[in-house]
Motif scaffolding. Structure first.
Motif, mmCIF file in Angstrom:
data_model
loop_
_atom_site.group_PDB
_atom_site.id
_atom_site.type_symbol
_atom_site.label_atom_id
_atom_site.label_comp_id
_atom_site.label_asym_id
_atom_site.label_seq_id
_atom_site.Cartn_x
_atom_site.Cartn_y
_atom_site.Cartn_z
ATOM 1 N N UNK A 25 36.435 67.438 32.264
ATOM 2 C CA UNK A 25 37.439 67.827 31.276
ATOM 3 C C UNK A 25 38.690 66.960 31.324
ATOM 4 N N UNK A 26 39.077 66.473 32.508
ATOM 5 C CA UNK A 26 40.336 65.737 32.643
ATOM 6 C C UNK A 26 40.078 64.351 33.208
ATOM 7 N N UNK A 27 40.687 63.361 32.575
ATOM 8 C CA UNK A 27 40.561 61.974 33.000
ATOM 9 C C UNK A 27 41.968 61.373 33.079
ATOM 10 N N UNK A 28 42.382 60.958 34.269
ATOM 11 C CA UNK A 28 43.619 60.196 34.411
ATOM 12 C C UNK A 28 43.252 58.732 34.275
ATOM 13 N N UNK A 29 43.817 58.061 33.290
ATOM 14 C CA UNK A 29 43.459 56.668 33.050
ATOM 15 C C UNK A 29 44.718 55.799 33.044
ATOM 16 N N UNK A 30 44.528 54.563 33.448
ATOM 17 C CA UNK A 30 45.577 53.548 33.386
ATOM 18 C C UNK A 30 45.057 52.414 32.526
#
Length: 103
Positions: A25-30
């Motif tokens: 459900x959650x993706x931390x992306x740079x």
């Protein structure tokens, strides 16, 4: 890349949309910063190429999200922000919620 060289986003999927993304459900992306600002339109291509696990036609239609997927940026409806042309800011929270339910 350091934080100054990246655009950091939290991308969330809900309402069943997460099933297309390995149920995550959650993706931390740079994302790498460059001369061209990141817009939601550009982000959708990146999501399709980097996060989407299956059935791209269930998430993307033409150059946008499929009808029935609500898009929120920092809890605001993207329709109030310019939709595909919204220029993403560092630490934005972009949420995609499917309002379609199969039976």
């Amino acid at each position: 890349m350091t934080g100054g060289d990246c655009l950091n986003l939290l991308i969330e999927f809900g309402g069943g949309a997460e099933l297309l993304f390995n149920k995550i459900k959650k993706h931390n992306v740079s994302l790498p910063k460059n001369d061209v600002p990141w817009t939601i339109k550009k982000l959708l291509v990146w999501i399709r190429d980097n996060l989407l696990a299956e059935k791209p036609e269930m998430f993307i239609q033409d150059d946008s999200v499929r009808p029935g997927i609500l898009v929120l940026v920092n809890d605001s409806d993207w329709e109030l922000l310019g939709q595909l042309e919204y220029k993403l800011q560092n630490n934005d929270n972009v949420m995609f919620i499917s309002t379609l339910h199969g039976g």
